[in-house]
Design an enzyme around this catalytic site. Structure first.
Site, PDB file in Angstrom:
ATOM      1  CG  ASN D  25     127.145-133.495  -1.940  1.00 32.23           C
ATOM      2  OD1 ASN D  25     128.011-134.200  -1.459  1.00 32.23           O
ATOM      3  ND2 ASN D  25     126.993-132.368  -1.519  1.00 32.23           N
ATOM      4  CB  THR D  48     130.757-128.448  -2.317  1.00 32.30           C
ATOM      5  OG1 THR D  48     131.281-128.416  -1.328  1.00 32.30           O
ATOM      6  CG2 THR D  48     130.788-126.884  -2.776  1.00 32.30           C
ATOM      7  CD  GLU D  49     128.496-131.542   2.007  1.00 35.62           C
ATOM      8  OE1 GLU D  49     128.804-131.572   0.809  1.00 35.62           O
ATOM      9  OE2 GLU D  49     128.664-132.492   2.989  1.00 35.62           O
ATOM     10  CG  ASN D  50     131.832-126.033   1.359  1.00 38.48           C
ATOM     11  OD1 ASN D  50     131.265-126.963   0.473  1.00 38.48           O
ATOM     12  ND2 ASN D  50     132.932-125.425   1.255  1.00 38.48           N
ATOM     13  CB  SER D  90     123.958-125.334   0.870  1.00 36.34           C
ATOM     14  OG  SER D  90     124.697-126.231   0.363  1.00 36.34           O
TER      15      SER D  90
END
Lengths: 225, 237, 237, 225
Positions: D25, D48-50, D90
């Site tokens: 990340n 990606t954290e989304n 996530s």
């Protein structure tokens, strides 16, 4: 001869109380029969805790899909509008209060709505709880389907459960072969007595101070918005 | 190149140590990684702790592993079934330890391990035998039990298709414990019907991303899926 | 017949009461239910608590709602962005209360509400300002904070397609908070590009089952999806 | 003139330390540049954290998909092998220790690996933490990418952070424009000094007792099985 109604008649009686649009989990055993009596043409969504909404009836002979089972490990089918999900999501649905109704079997139900249905507590008995405890505390309405008496003629409705509990104050209604009982503050109300029984006889059999509510229409709450 | 595909089930289960905690997916026959369990039987690891919803059916799969005496302890929600005679006999003889966990707490504890949650409060089981020894806490007027995560050294699960990164899709109710066990184990081993090309699985429909998967082995497509006809498949349940 | 489809966005947001807690999906522009927010602006409910990852961008959507003075309090992880000037001004003027929550704790608290979890222990935020006033518990040698579920009266989310039961599929990173907010709200309101026939969504790929959805409204397909060409779409971000 | 290497050179330097097969990340801002220098042909999976694994580079002009953004809300693309998931899943990936590496920016890093990168704590500052705290405590290896000094010439490596913390003892390595530092028991080790700097100068600038480990090869741990 038993004065009570038979299982299939009871299943049909319960089916009549399930409003359209409800999401319902039918427990292993007798409650599974209810599915056969849900009114044709009304959309009622069946949940099975092994990861499905929109469960359909048993498949035709020769059309069994080994990847498509209900909680009793029996083959079932998929209806249009179905969805699959994993076990944590499935129990999140229960625990999160998203199921409208579940119907469970019982060894005993207390007059405050405690349920015992998973373990006799006897020596040598192998306990197996499955999803019963999660259903008991999770569904908005927890119904029990059972004979009023054990084979030995002892009432399953009791002042306090002697078997190990499944859940505390969780049952809202009990459908038996002799009558329908609602758990209300302060005890049990009889909302309906089936042919061949009477309130006096029910009080005798259970030893409980049953209130007479046979004149009052029963209400099932569902997701309304 | 990331390639998690193994040549056969023996290679897939290689290195499982004595004393390991092994999660085994499946709910009844659906999603049970039968070929991986057979390979584990062959591989020989013993003194195992098994985490699984059931305790085996008939004489095959998990039942055979239990029958072999190599499972010291089992964590499950529903050991007793009509055909769980192998477990039943062993349990009655004092040959296997049982931790009984309500199914939803079992699933959530497994999920917590994969999700890095240190513990959680659940209303399930309050006031029952499974609450014994557990912290009770009243939150918003309702009693809850503290439950802790359930981790494993290995997870053996079954999925429908995988790519070489270990992305997985499942089929119908065979999904059950697969996704959460994959995330909860240090090493996740998956049997699939088929390994497909990278990019062949629609990213919108991948249920278990490869980040949770270490080894994949194809065990062949099941004839009844190909044919779309399930005659005689009842015996496989 | 179960039919959760509403004729227009006004009907979809009808009845939202003053003082409600409203979750609003989206991460930046992706998944932000712009048409539903516009309808809520029009509808007039005030003294709202909003739960959302961001605090609005530019002058539209959530920013406009905040600008209208109807949001009393916001729970979010990342209020300040290059174009969050509406929120910034209001916050500096003391016109809106902020509860800042790390994004993973925000997501997990929302998930806990939908999943009936009374609280959970998380390592995120230990030893930081967000730990102030929170219970710290050492589990397995590691410190954790106790976090409580975050519920809402309403969730406004955006998905790609729905059927009349409310089953939803999303598109790419527009999925973000939609599935967990849908489960955490008493009443979940969804805008979609398109409502399809019951049975048209593959049950394996439904991300949010209709059990979590109360009202669905189609707001029309976005031209850039149809064309497969995204010329000029940058301005919509 | 600055004696340090520039941001893009530093991004390329960090990229060289990321082994094939890693799940990585890259934080908002400078760390995003690292993606441009990941070696062609090696499979490194960006998270990606989304809600995505398998994120690809920025789209070509005119091919922006408004539904496909990274954590910085910039348009990105999808690579073969990608997967989408919701926000709770996530962050479960992060918190559960499934990411091999994250690279974050910093206001300050302490010699015990405390990180401050979200809030100046100043009056009137609007705090915004996003996913930084989750990344800081979740990834197996937390790297920091930063200039060694602030614009005012003050060291960002400090004995103790004075800005509000993002995470405690979470950083394992710090890549700066002057040198690479590893957080080890008892303090910071310098594993590499970039042209134009020296260990003595670094000790002067930071005021810290930096250990010399420039002779030792550095190791990155990844998921190995």
């Amino acid at each position: 001869m038993s004065p009570g109604i038979d299982r299939r008649t009871l299943a049909a009686r319960i089916a009549r109380d399930i409003p359209e649009g409800s999401v319902v989990n039918l427990g292993i055993g007798a409650p599974t029969l209810i599915a056969d009596y849900l009114p044709e043409g009304l959309e009622i969504i069946l949940h099975t805790e092994n990861g499905m909404l929109g469960m359909g009836p048993a498949p035709q002979a020769g059309r069994v899909d080994p990847d498509l089972l209900n909680a009793g490990k029996q083959p079932v089918t998929e209806l249009p509008g179905a969805a699959y999900f994993h076990h944590a999501d499935s129990f999140a649905m229960m625990r999160g209060g998203h199921l409208d109704i579940c119907v469970l079997g019982a060894f005993q139900v207390s007059e405050t709505g405690d349920l015992a249905n998973w373990h006799t507590g006897g020596p040598g008995a192998i306990p197996a709880v499955g999803g019963a405890m999660d259903l008991a505390i999770g569904a908005k309405n927890v119904y029990v389907m059972t004979d009023l008496l054990t084979r030995d003629g002892v009432s399953k409705l009791v002042a306090e459960c002697t078997y190990p509990l499944t859940g505390v104050r969780c049952v809202s209604r009990i459908y038996t072969d002799r009558a329908v009982f609602d758990v209300v503050d302060g005890g049990l109300e009889v909302s309906e007595v089936f042919a061949g029984s009477s309130l006096e006889e029910l009080r005798d059999l259970t030893g409980l101070a049953l209130r007479d509510a046979t004149g009052t229409p029963s209400v099932t709450s569902g997701r309304t918005s | 190149m990331i390639d998690r595909v193994r040549a056969d089930t023996a290679e897939a289960v290689a290195g499982i140590e004595d004393g390991s905690t092994v999660m085994i997916g499946g709910f009844g026959r659906a999603g049970q990684p039968v070929e991986l369990i057979d390979a584990l039987l062959e591989q020989g690891a013993t003194d195992l702790t098994v985490v699984s919803n059931n305790a085996g059916n008939g004489d095959v799969g998990l039942a055979a592993l239990i029958g072999s005496g190599r499972v010291q302890r089992i964590v499950c929600s529903f050991p007793r079934q009509s055909d769980s005679y192998v477990f039943d006999a062993r349990y009655r003889a004092g040959g296997i330890e049982l931790e009984l966990v309500p199914q939803g707490n079992l699933a959530e504890r497994i999920r917590a391990a994969g999700a890095g949650i240190g513990g959680f409060y659940t209303p399930t089981g309050v006031g029952t035998l499974v609450a014994e020894g557990k912290e009770v806490r009243t939150i918003d007027g309702r009693d809850h039990l503290l439950e802790l995560p359930l981790r494993a050294d290995y997870a053996l699960i079954s999925a429908f298709k995988a790519d070489r990164w270990g992305n997985l899709v499942y089929r119908k109710t065979a999904r059950n414990f697969g996704p959460i066990m994959a995330a909860a184990a240090r090493t996740t081993i998956v049997q699939v019907d088929e390994v497909v090309e990278l990019g062949a699985l629609d990213p919108e429909t991948v249920v278990t991303p490869g980040i949770f998967v270490d080894r994949v082995v194809a065990v062949g497509e099941r004839a009844w899926l190909e044919a779309g006809e399930f005659v005689g498949a009842e015996s496989a349940l």
